[in-house]
Design a protein around this motif. Structure first.
Motif, PDB file in Angstrom:
ATOM      1  N   LEU A 131       0.841  -1.194   0.000  1.00  0.00           N
ATOM      2  CA  LEU A 131       0.000   0.000   0.000  1.00  0.00           C
ATOM      3  C   LEU A 131       0.877   1.246   0.000  1.00  0.00           C
ATOM      4  CD1 LEU A 131      -2.659  -0.928   2.711  1.00  0.00           C
ATOM      5  CD2 LEU A 131      -2.980  -0.887   0.231  1.00  0.00           C
ATOM      6  N   PRO A 132       0.380   2.367  -0.545  1.00  0.00           N
ATOM      7  CA  PRO A 132       1.113   3.635  -0.423  1.00  0.00           C
ATOM      8  C   PRO A 132       1.251   4.007   1.051  1.00  0.00           C
ATOM      9  CG  PRO A 132      -0.626   3.799  -2.071  1.00  0.00           C
ATOM     10  CD  PRO A 132      -0.831   2.498  -1.348  1.00  0.00           C
ATOM     11  N   TYR A 133       2.463   4.362   1.446  1.00  0.00           N
ATOM     12  CA  TYR A 133       2.791   4.533   2.850  1.00  0.00           C
ATOM     13  C   TYR A 133       3.707   5.725   3.012  1.00  0.00           C
ATOM     14  CZ  TYR A 133       3.027   2.111   7.376  1.00  0.00           C
ATOM     15  OH  TYR A 133       2.867   1.737   8.677  1.00  0.00           O
ATOM     16  N   PHE A 134       3.466   6.522   4.029  1.00  0.00           N
ATOM     17  CA  PHE A 134       4.286   7.685   4.317  1.00  0.00           C
ATOM     18  C   PHE A 134       4.864   7.508   5.718  1.00  0.00           C
ATOM     19  CE2 PHE A 134       1.247   8.782   1.156  1.00  0.00           C
ATOM     20  CZ  PHE A 134       1.873   9.677   0.317  1.00  0.00           C
ATOM     21  N   ASN A 157       2.784   6.652  11.163  1.00  0.00           N
ATOM     22  CA  ASN A 157       2.839   6.787   9.727  1.00  0.00           C
ATOM     23  C   ASN A 157       1.447   7.003   9.156  1.00  0.00           C
ATOM     24  OD1 ASN A 157       5.717   5.747   9.719  1.00  0.00           O
ATOM     25  ND2 ASN A 157       4.622   4.056  10.650  1.00  0.00           N
ATOM     26  N   MET A 158       1.401   7.371   7.887  1.00  0.00           N
ATOM     27  CA  MET A 158       0.119   7.486   7.198  1.00  0.00           C
ATOM     28  C   MET A 158       0.070   6.409   6.119  1.00  0.00           C
ATOM     29  SD  MET A 158      -1.658  10.698   5.229  1.00  0.00           S
ATOM     30  CE  MET A 158      -0.565  10.683   3.819  1.00  0.00           C
ATOM     31  N   TYR A 167      -5.950   5.432  13.473  1.00  0.00           N
ATOM     32  CA  TYR A 167      -7.027   6.418  13.422  1.00  0.00           C
ATOM     33  C   TYR A 167      -7.410   6.583  11.956  1.00  0.00           C
ATOM     34  CZ  TYR A 167      -9.786  10.630  13.724  1.00  0.00           C
ATOM     35  OH  TYR A 167     -10.810  11.532  13.625  1.00  0.00           O
ATOM     36  N   LEU A 168      -8.651   6.250  11.632  1.00  0.00           N
ATOM     37  CA  LEU A 168      -9.125   6.334  10.256  1.00  0.00           C
ATOM     38  C   LEU A 168      -9.585   7.766   9.980  1.00  0.00           C
ATOM     39  CD1 LEU A 168      -9.587   4.760   7.656  1.00  0.00           C
ATOM     40  CD2 LEU A 168     -11.824   4.070   8.555  1.00  0.00           C
ATOM     41  N   ILE A 169      -8.830   8.468   9.140  1.00  0.00           N
ATOM     42  CA  ILE A 169      -9.102   9.862   8.813  1.00  0.00           C
ATOM     43  C   ILE A 169     -10.228   9.980   7.792  1.00  0.00           C
ATOM     44  CG2 ILE A 169      -8.157  11.946   7.711  1.00  0.00           C
ATOM     45  CD1 ILE A 169      -5.422  11.087   8.765  1.00  0.00           C
ATOM     46  N   LYS A 170     -10.178   9.118   6.785  1.00  0.00           N
ATOM     47  CA  LYS A 170     -11.110   9.225   5.668  1.00  0.00           C
ATOM     48  C   LYS A 170     -11.467   7.844   5.160  1.00  0.00           C
ATOM     49  CE  LYS A 170     -11.321  11.159   0.997  1.00  0.00           C
ATOM     50  NZ  LYS A 170     -10.609  11.936  -0.021  1.00  0.00           N
ATOM     51  N   GLY A 171     -12.751   7.617   4.863  1.00  0.00           N
ATOM     52  CA  GLY A 171     -13.179   6.397   4.197  1.00  0.00           C
ATOM     53  C   GLY A 171     -13.844   5.388   5.108  1.00  0.00           C
ATOM     54  N   GLU A 200     -13.054   6.564  -3.794  1.00  0.00           N
ATOM     55  CA  GLU A 200     -12.281   7.428  -2.899  1.00  0.00           C
ATOM     56  C   GLU A 200     -11.230   6.627  -2.127  1.00  0.00           C
ATOM     57  OE1 GLU A 200     -12.596  10.774  -2.443  1.00  0.00           O
ATOM     58  OE2 GLU A 200     -14.066  10.801  -4.059  1.00  0.00           O
ATOM     59  N   PRO A 201     -10.037   7.193  -1.904  1.00  0.00           N
ATOM     60  CA  PRO A 201      -9.054   6.489  -1.076  1.00  0.00           C
ATOM     61  C   PRO A 201      -9.466   6.512   0.394  1.00  0.00           C
ATOM     62  CG  PRO A 201      -8.245   8.665  -1.637  1.00  0.00           C
ATOM     63  CD  PRO A 201      -9.540   8.490  -2.379  1.00  0.00           C
ATOM     64  N   ALA A 202      -9.034   5.526   1.138  1.00  0.00           N
ATOM     65  CA  ALA A 202      -9.151   5.525   2.601  1.00  0.00           C
ATOM     66  C   ALA A 202      -7.792   5.966   3.129  1.00  0.00           C
ATOM     67  CB  ALA A 202      -9.520   4.151   3.124  1.00  0.00           C
ATOM     68  N   ILE A 203      -7.798   6.838   4.149  1.00  0.00           N
ATOM     69  CA  ILE A 203      -6.556   7.377   4.689  1.00  0.00           C
ATOM     70  C   ILE A 203      -6.549   7.175   6.197  1.00  0.00           C
ATOM     71  CG2 ILE A 203      -5.123   9.438   4.956  1.00  0.00           C
ATOM     72  CD1 ILE A 203      -6.492  10.548   2.436  1.00  0.00           C
ATOM     73  N   ALA A 204      -5.438   6.668   6.730  1.00  0.00           N
ATOM     74  CA  ALA A 204      -5.343   6.415   8.168  1.00  0.00           C
ATOM     75  C   ALA A 204      -3.958   6.770   8.689  1.00  0.00           C
ATOM     76  CB  ALA A 204      -5.639   4.943   8.466  1.00  0.00           C
ATOM     77  N   ILE A 205      -3.920   7.139   9.963  1.00  0.00           N
ATOM     78  CA  ILE A 205      -2.665   7.298  10.696  1.00  0.00           C
ATOM     79  C   ILE A 205      -2.478   6.033  11.517  1.00  0.00           C
ATOM     80  CG2 ILE A 205      -1.453   8.615  12.490  1.00  0.00           C
ATOM     81  CD1 ILE A 205      -1.792  10.131   9.842  1.00  0.00           C
ATOM     82  N   VAL A 206      -1.292   5.440  11.417  1.00  0.00           N
ATOM     83  CA  VAL A 206      -0.996   4.176  12.089  1.00  0.00           C
ATOM     84  C   VAL A 206       0.175   4.383  13.040  1.00  0.00           C
ATOM     85  CG1 VAL A 206      -0.327   1.755  11.759  1.00  0.00           C
ATOM     86  CG2 VAL A 206      -1.735   2.900  10.029  1.00  0.00           C
ATOM     87  N   ALA A 207       0.004   3.961  14.292  1.00  0.00           N
ATOM     88  CA  ALA A 207       1.093   4.023  15.280  1.00  0.00           C
ATOM     89  C   ALA A 207       1.367   2.614  15.787  1.00  0.00           C
ATOM     90  CB  ALA A 207       0.716   4.940  16.435  1.00  0.00           C
ATOM     91  N   ARG A 208       2.630   2.323  15.999  1.00  0.00           N
ATOM     92  CA  ARG A 208       3.034   1.019  16.548  1.00  0.00           C
ATOM     93  C   ARG A 208       4.123   1.225  17.583  1.00  0.00           C
ATOM     94  NH1 ARG A 208       2.546  -0.092  11.351  1.00  0.00           N
ATOM     95  NH2 ARG A 208       0.718  -1.313  10.855  1.00  0.00           N
TER      96      ARG A 208
END
Length: 161
Positions: free
Chosen positions: A50-53, A69-70, A92-96, A135-143
């Motif tokens: 997946l696209p990852y930032f 990360n996003m 945390y699901l930002i969008k979608g 539409e894309p789904a966008i989330a912030i992921v913490a580990r």
């Protein structure tokens, strides 16, 4: 390949390039005492495909016990089934709207929508899928893993009993 700017995605303004930059507070502090900001990280393709930032990690900020990360799940897209060896995930699901199949054989399922906080225990196999075809789904992921992608383990639901 185009790079997707972090802020343009959040604001829904489309594809733009924002140069990656890391800024540190220079108030005479060094080593573990400085504050690090990661601005507009570069897009990579994760082990989950997946696209990852990568925002905060050992590599970008010197983190020792956390990463943040996003991730973007393209319209109709899904991650490859996987688990995080020994590490918890908080999302945390930002969008979608996203359906996550999880557990042995990925036989369980939960649907989340923008605004949801999601917890995935260590070693739980899972596969998130974007429910939107447009539409894309966008989330912030913490580990609690500063090396983020090193402990991503592929999972084959057909081989799990």
């Amino acid at each position: 390949m185009k790079r997707i700017g972090f802020y343009s995605l959040l604001l829904g303004t489309g594809l733009t390039f924002l140069p990656p930059a890391v800024w540190a507070d220079q108030n005479g502090q060094s080593g573990d005492e400085k504050i690090v900001t990661v601005r507009s990280p570069e897009k990579i393709i994760s082990r989950q495909e997946l696209p990852y930032f990568v925002g905060i990690s050992a590599a970008t900020a010197g983190a020792k016990g956390i990463s943040m990360n996003m991730v973007i799940i393209p319209p109709g897209g899904a991650a490859k089934p996987h688990r995080h060896r020994g590490f918890e995930s908080a999302i945390y699901l930002i969008k979608g709207r996203v359906e996550t199949r999880y557990g042995p054989g990925l036989k369980q399922s939960v649907i989340n929508e923008a605004g949801d906080f999601i917890f995935i225990p260590p070693d739980v196999p899972h596969q998130p899928r974007n429910l939107s075809a447009t539409e894309p789904a966008i989330a912030i992921v913490a580990r609690n893993d500063p090396n983020e992608q090193e402990n991503v383990v592929p999972y084959d639901p057909d081989k799990d009993e």
